[in-house]
Design a protein around this motif. Structure first.
Motif, mmCIF file in Angstrom:
data_model
loop_
_atom_site.group_PDB
_atom_site.id
_atom_site.type_symbol
_atom_site.label_atom_id
_atom_site.label_comp_id
_atom_site.label_asym_id
_atom_site.label_seq_id
_atom_site.Cartn_x
_atom_site.Cartn_y
_atom_site.Cartn_z
ATOM 1 N N TRP A 132 0.880 -1.163 0.000
ATOM 2 C CA TRP A 132 0.000 0.000 0.000
ATOM 3 C C TRP A 132 0.914 1.208 0.000
ATOM 4 O O TRP A 132 1.962 1.188 0.641
ATOM 5 C CB TRP A 132 -0.886 -0.002 1.248
ATOM 6 C CG TRP A 132 -1.695 1.251 1.410
ATOM 7 C CD1 TRP A 132 -2.954 1.484 0.940
ATOM 8 C CD2 TRP A 132 -1.318 2.440 2.107
ATOM 9 N NE1 TRP A 132 -3.368 2.742 1.279
ATOM 10 C CE2 TRP A 132 -2.370 3.359 2.000
ATOM 11 C CE3 TRP A 132 -0.159 2.832 2.799
ATOM 12 C CZ2 TRP A 132 -2.333 4.628 2.572
ATOM 13 C CZ3 TRP A 132 -0.116 4.096 3.356
ATOM 14 C CH2 TRP A 132 -1.198 4.979 3.247
ATOM 15 N N GLN A 133 0.528 2.267 -0.712
ATOM 16 C CA GLN A 133 1.372 3.466 -0.714
ATOM 17 C C GLN A 133 0.524 4.721 -0.766
ATOM 18 O O GLN A 133 -0.630 4.710 -1.197
ATOM 19 C CB GLN A 133 2.354 3.448 -1.877
ATOM 20 C CG GLN A 133 1.729 3.654 -3.229
ATOM 21 C CD GLN A 133 2.736 3.471 -4.351
ATOM 22 O OE1 GLN A 133 3.708 2.754 -4.220
ATOM 23 N NE2 GLN A 133 2.483 4.127 -5.479
ATOM 24 N N VAL A 134 1.146 5.806 -0.328
ATOM 25 C CA VAL A 134 0.518 7.122 -0.369
ATOM 26 C C VAL A 134 1.498 8.111 -0.990
ATOM 27 O O VAL A 134 2.705 8.059 -0.736
ATOM 28 C CB VAL A 134 0.073 7.582 1.041
ATOM 29 C CG1 VAL A 134 1.238 7.747 2.002
ATOM 30 C CG2 VAL A 134 -0.760 8.856 0.963
ATOM 31 N N ASP A 135 0.976 8.993 -1.828
ATOM 32 C CA ASP A 135 1.741 10.085 -2.426
ATOM 33 C C ASP A 135 1.485 11.307 -1.564
ATOM 34 O O ASP A 135 0.348 11.799 -1.472
ATOM 35 C CB ASP A 135 1.276 10.314 -3.865
ATOM 36 C CG ASP A 135 2.014 11.446 -4.566
ATOM 37 O OD1 ASP A 135 2.794 12.179 -3.917
ATOM 38 O OD2 ASP A 135 1.781 11.615 -5.779
ATOM 39 N N LEU A 136 2.519 11.820 -0.930
ATOM 40 C CA LEU A 136 2.377 12.966 -0.024
ATOM 41 C C LEU A 136 2.283 14.295 -0.767
ATOM 42 O O LEU A 136 2.115 15.337 -0.135
ATOM 43 C CB LEU A 136 3.546 12.989 0.968
ATOM 44 C CG LEU A 136 3.680 11.723 1.829
ATOM 45 C CD1 LEU A 136 4.956 11.784 2.651
ATOM 46 C CD2 LEU A 136 2.465 11.538 2.717
#
Length: 134
Positions: A38-42
């Motif tokens: 899972w990833q998030v783009d800040l």
């Protein structure tokens, strides 16, 4: 964004600002995904200092092992197989049905934060990234 999706458990459930107690509102990868992430783009570059993760803690305590041997990775550019990353933290052993905060082991500067593990499901009920914008 996540590597796969189980049912209606969308990636956005892991960073919607709500800490649920049941899996119905958690991000969940597919059972056949043997290297889930899972990833998030800040949206900007940060010096990331810690990451707080809420695992599910509903009426099925046996699921606490599903976050075993989890890695928190930080990327400067869009994550891919060839992209370099910084290991913020490796979380060995069983995570448990709880909420835990992990300080990065060293300097972790980047725009993307990815949580990954080597086997089976990845379930994240909430993820909070703390750092200073650069």
């Amino acid at each position: 964004m996540h590597s796969s999706q189980f049912g209606e458990h969308v990636a956005g459930f892991a960073n919607d600002g709500h800490i649920p107690t049941i899996v119905n509102y958690c991000q969940h990868t597919d059972a056949n995904d043997l290297n889930p992430w899972w990833q998030v783009d800040l949206q900007s570059t940060y010096n990331i200092t810690s990451v707080t993760i809420a695992n599910r803690f509903d009426d099925k305590p046996a699921v606490g092992h599903r976050l075993s041997d989890t890695s928190i990775l930080v990327y400067n550019s869009t994550p891919s197989v060839l992209t370099e990353f910084t290991l913020c933290k490796f979380i060995p052993g069983v995570f448990g049905c709880t909420i835990r905060t992990f300080e990065c082991d060293g300097v972790a500067i980047g725009r993307w934060v990815r949580i990954t593990k080597p086997t089976e499901y990845l379930v994240l009920c909430e993820v909070e990234v703390t750092g200073t914008e650069i």
